[in-house]
Design a protein around this motif. Structure first.
Motif, PDB file in Angstrom:
ATOM      1  N   PHE A   1      22.405  39.166  -4.970  1.00 15.07           N
ATOM      2  CA  PHE A   1      21.065  38.555  -5.006  1.00 15.07           C
ATOM      3  C   PHE A   1      21.027  37.407  -4.005  1.00 15.07           C
ATOM      4  O   PHE A   1      21.438  36.291  -4.305  1.00 15.07           O
TER       5      PHE A   1
ATOM      6  N   VAL B   1      19.509  34.495  -1.709  1.00 16.43           N
ATOM      7  CA  VAL B   1      18.419  33.523  -1.749  1.00 16.43           C
ATOM      8  C   VAL B   1      18.586  32.579  -0.562  1.00 16.43           C
ATOM      9  O   VAL B   1      19.699  32.177  -0.240  1.00 16.43           O
TER      10      VAL B   1
ATOM     11  N   SER C   1      13.804  35.309  -1.646  1.00 15.92           N
ATOM     12  CA  SER C   1      14.919  36.230  -1.886  1.00 15.92           C
ATOM     13  C   SER C   1      14.481  37.619  -1.415  1.00 15.92           C
ATOM     14  O   SER C   1      13.386  37.785  -0.880  1.00 15.92           O
TER      15      SER C   1
ATOM     16  N   ASN D   1      13.789  39.859  -3.432  1.00 13.22           N
ATOM     17  CA  ASN D   1      13.031  40.357  -4.579  1.00 13.22           C
ATOM     18  C   ASN D   1      11.562  40.581  -4.223  1.00 13.22           C
ATOM     19  O   ASN D   1      10.983  39.844  -3.433  1.00 13.22           O
TER      20      ASN D   1
ATOM     21  N   TYR E   1       8.234  36.649  -6.923  1.00 11.46           N
ATOM     22  CA  TYR E   1       8.569  35.293  -6.500  1.00 11.46           C
ATOM     23  C   TYR E   1       9.898  34.878  -7.102  1.00 11.46           C
ATOM     24  O   TYR E   1      10.181  35.172  -8.260  1.00 11.46           O
ATOM     25  N   THR E   2      10.694  34.164  -6.330  1.00 11.34           N
ATOM     26  CA  THR E   2      11.942  33.597  -6.814  1.00 11.34           C
ATOM     27  C   THR E   2      11.756  32.091  -6.910  1.00 11.34           C
ATOM     28  O   THR E   2      11.524  31.421  -5.907  1.00 11.34           O
TER      29      THR E   2
ATOM     30  N   CYS F   1      16.008  27.595 -10.162  1.00 10.39           N
ATOM     31  CA  CYS F   1      16.514  27.607 -11.534  1.00 10.39           C
ATOM     32  C   CYS F   1      16.355  26.213 -12.145  1.00 10.39           C
ATOM     33  O   CYS F   1      15.949  25.263 -11.470  1.00 10.39           O
TER      34      CYS F   1
ATOM     35  N   THR G   1       7.698  36.189  -1.595  1.00 10.11           N
ATOM     36  CA  THR G   1       8.209  37.504  -1.977  1.00 10.11           C
ATOM     37  C   THR G   1       8.720  38.216  -0.735  1.00 10.11           C
ATOM     38  O   THR G   1       8.438  37.814   0.395  1.00 10.11           O
TER      39      THR G   1
END
Length: 125
Positions: free
Chosen positions: A18, A20, A71, A73, A76-77, A80, A100
């Motif tokens: 993954f 980012v 990312s 993905n 939306y990322t 954290c 995105t």
């Protein structure tokens, strides 16, 4: 967002796959980028947002306008929880720009993403 996408190319993610990337804009116009860096001991992993922030802070910057996060993905990322906490340490008005993989972009403030944050003020009570 373009610089965040470029930073994502350097992600070290052998476990999650993954990737980012982040690009942090200081109030004086300098951009610091970061990518996520994983470690087999997962607690040693560092997110893209904190990588960019730590690079900027280690070079003397303390005032930030915005951070872009992206990312691979389709969704939306968002930063954290621990990244949100580190971001808000440097201002509740910092813009968080999320994108995105197909180019959609949304903008929030860190206070919108972390409305009841813990800060240095809480330590003085």
């Amino acid at each position: 967002m373009q610089q965040a996408r470029k930073a994502m190319e350097y992600a070290y993610v052998p476990y999650s796959k993954f990737r980012v990337g982040a690009a942090l804009l200081t109030t004086d116009g300098k951009v610091y980028t970061g990518c996520n860096i994983e470690c087999a001991s997962f607690g040693g992993t560092n997110c893209a947002e904190r990588t960019a922030l730590f690079k900027a802070i280690s070079e003397g910057h303390r005032s930030f306008e915005a951070i872009a996060v992206v990312s691979d993905n389709d969704e939306y990322t968002f930063p954290c929880g621990i990244c949100r906490q580190v971001i808000v340490e440097f201002g509740k008005d910092i813009k968080i720009i999320v994108g995105t993989s197909d180019g959609k972009i949304e903008t929030f403030t860190i206070e919108e993403l972390l409305p009841h944050y813990f800060s240095g003020i809480d330590l003085k009570k």
